[in-house]
Design a protein around this motif. Structure first.
Motif: not given
Length: 633
Positions: A585-600
């Motif tokens: 599975x390729x997904x986001x980690x189980x953490x609160x994702x910080x700010x930044x551009x969507x692409x980065x």
């Protein structure tokens, strides 16, 4: 040339300023905001409106000892400027930069992290109660916009905090706006409030008169209380807050520092819950923002002189939704739209003009929006509820209990799903698959392009049960015009490119990543199978069994956290049936994702074509090392 703002590094630096200097400083701050936000983007009009309010707060109270809680937190830019973060503004909302919301990790002056609306009074009451129980001494101030006051949680807190045993100061920032213009009866009532000087003077006269009488019989005392109450109803429009147990002060001009300090000091001297009604102008001091506060609520980079957005204008997913809802509304007389204070941002502005009686802006009240939709559906209408993913999670119980339990035909248009970007942890829409897919009877779709968006919306409007359509923020992906796609069938995805050994199954807009990864791999003689899930719930068991039986590796790709996500469901299904195919599975980690551009952010967390291609390479290299291919195409 040095300015007054150059000398402000901490709120204590305001103490020695005269009234005239405070006014000059206010204008310098407005210019600073314009110069910086025009470059970084951000929440402009709300912050222009609270300049004097913030100055008066920090001159009257002693932060960080006194706790100031902002609701919603996007109006805290001036607070950040005054609390030592002025030099960081070029990094506003950028990766590793200054947050666009209060963040206690950033400064001790940020007493509570607030990214969603209507929470400040509850948090402030909790802080005030903790202060009293621990015998400490400091003020607790909640600054809540009248838009946030349309949310039911604010009234739950007012009801609880107004019992009188805990001192608390609530400042109502009344600018007659949330993101769009406010709706409902509360803004109308607030607009009726003018002054209460006569009531205060009369009440004080009665108090002093009673103090001179040594003994008063109970009947006379009760009679006096009744007279005071009737007088209050005659003279005070702020009676709602008085009845909830708050001393009401105001309204006061929110752009007059001197008057604000006076009323703040009056509140500070009271030993009971106080609500201060402050009137402000959203976008104050910048004509384009005053004329169109909604457009400048959250704005990308813009030209200060003209107010025009910098860069290309593109069609967004929200606009595709709105335009096609108008088309479908002409076809279906029972179709209606609901939003929570975001008519423009969710793409419903055109719909609201063409069908004003069929669009409902319920204010910042997501829970009410969903149950209201359930009632509309029960009455024979077809409601489409357009709400951001991060905000829809507030209505989880209503989705489960009021919509899905009764299998009602409500369409959830889940805007800003996946990585949102610059607004950071509080706004990332990366939990909706997890909190919706386990609810019995809920169907969830994810379009990969504009054509799919249109087709899925038509399917959703005709579907007889609860159904959700999740789509991201930003530019809509336009697939090649010659590309043919099969019709939408309940719970079915499809294979659109057949290859060997490895299959890549994507959710929604992640399809374009897989297509680009396949082009990279093709240069190396590797040809993976590509499939579009289309449906997240129910999962396409037939498609999964086909992919698992014909490939050695199945890679799932989604812009959602791992736990509770699509990939985890796929892995669990195939594992239970003991397929030998490996699932990654390729997904986001189980953490609160910080700010930044969507692409980065997607790239940083391995959701990009290069990362997908590398995952395939590593698997194939491992297979060759262990003796070659397990299956041939």
């Amino acid at each position: 040339m040095n300015t007054l703002l150059d000398a402000i590094h901490d709120p204590s630096d305001l103490r020695g300023l005269s009234d005239q200097e405070m006014d000059v400083l206010a204008e310098e701050i407005r210019q600073f905001l314009l110069e910086n936000v025009s470059q970084t983007g951000g929440h402009l009009s709300s912050n222009l409106g609270v300049v004097e309010l913030t100055l008066a707060l920090h001159k009257t109270f002693s932060s960080p000892k006194d706790k100031i809680i902002w609701d919603v937190g996007h109006q805290s830019y001036v607070h950040k400027i005054l609390t030592g973060r002025k030099d960081k503004f070029p990094s506003l909302r950028k990766e590793d930069g200054l947050s666009g919301f209060p963040k206690e990790e950033e400064s001790p002056h940020d007493a509570f992290n607030t990214g969603h609306a209507s929470t400040s009074i509850s948090a402030a009451y909790g802080l005030a109660k903790a202060r009293d129980l621990q015998h400490e001494e400091y003020e607790v101030i909640a600054v809540i916009g009248d838009g946030s006051l349309t949310g039911g949680m604010a009234y739950e807190a007012l009801n609880n905090a107004g019992k009188g045993e805990t001192k608390l100061i609530v400042i109502l920032n009344d600018n007659q706006m949330s993101i769009s213009s406010n709706v409902g009866i509360l803004p109308y009532r607030l607009s009726q409030i003018r002054t209460r000087h006569l009531y205060l003077e009369t009440k004080e006269g009665i108090r002093k008169g009673l103090a001179k009488i040594p003994k008063i019989g109970i009947p006379i005392s009760n009679w006096i209380r009744r007279v005071k109450r009737r007088m209050k109803y005659m003279l005070v429009s702020g009676v709602l807050f008085e009845e909830l147990g708050f001393v009401y002060l105001g309204p006061v001009d929110g752009h007059n520092c001197k008057e604000l300090q006076k009323v703040f000091q009056q509140a500070r001297n009271l030993d009971e819950p106080v609500l201060i009604h402050v009137r402000t102008v959203k976008g104050k001091g910048y004509e384009p923002a005053e004329e169109n506060a909604t457009r400048f609520h959250g704005v990308p980079s813009f030209d200060i002189e003209s107010g025009n957005i910098v860069g290309s204008v593109f069609e967004s997913w929200s606009e595709v939704l709105g335009r096609n809802l108008v088309r479908l509304a002409r076809k279906y007389d029972n179709l209606v739209a609901i939003t929570a204070a975001m008519v423009q941002n969710t793409g419903l502005e055109e719909f609201s003009h063409i069908f004003p009686d069929r669009v409902f802006d319920v204010g910042i009240a997501e829970e009410h929006a969903v149950t209201f939709a359930a009632g509309l559906a029960k009455g024979g209408l077809k409601p489409v509820v357009a709400i951001y993913s991060s905000f829809l999670q507030r209505a989880y119980d209503q989705i489960l209990h009021d919509v899905c339990l009764q299998n009602l035909p409500v369409v959830f248009a889940i805007d800003r799903s996946g990585i949102v970007g610059e607004d950071g942890e509080t706004h990332q829409g990366i939990y909706d698959i997890a909190y919706l897919s386990h609810i019995p009877g809920m169907t969830i779709m994810a379009p990969s392009c504009r054509l799919e968006m249109v087709a899925m919306l038509e399917y959703a409007v005709s579907y007889p049960g609860p159904i959700a359509l999740r789509y991201p923020k930003g530019r809509v992906y336009i697939a090649p015009s010659e590309e043919r796609r099969p019709p939408i069938v309940q719970g079915r995805g499809y294979i659109y490119k057949r290859g060997a050994r490895v299959a890549i199954l994507t959710v929604g807009v992640c399809r374009s990543m897989a297509e680009k990864a396949a082009k990279l791999l093709k240069q190396e003689g590797i040809s993976p199978t590509l499939a579009d899930a289309r449906f997240i719930a129910p999962i396409d068991e037939t498609l999964l069994e086909e992919l698992a039986s014909e490939h050695d590796l199945l890679v799932t790709v989604e812009d959602h956290i791992h736990t509770g996500g699509f990939g985890m469901q796929v892995a669990a299904f195939l594992s239970a049936r003991k397929y030998p195919c490996e699932v990654q599975t390729m997904a986001l980690p189980d953490k609160f994702i910080e700010q930044g551009t969507r692409e980065s952010l997607l790239t940083n967390y391995g959701l990009c074509p290069d990362a997908i291609a590398e995952r395939v390479r590593k698997f194939l290299a491992r297979g060759e090392h262990n003796g070659g291919k397990k299956r041939e195409a």
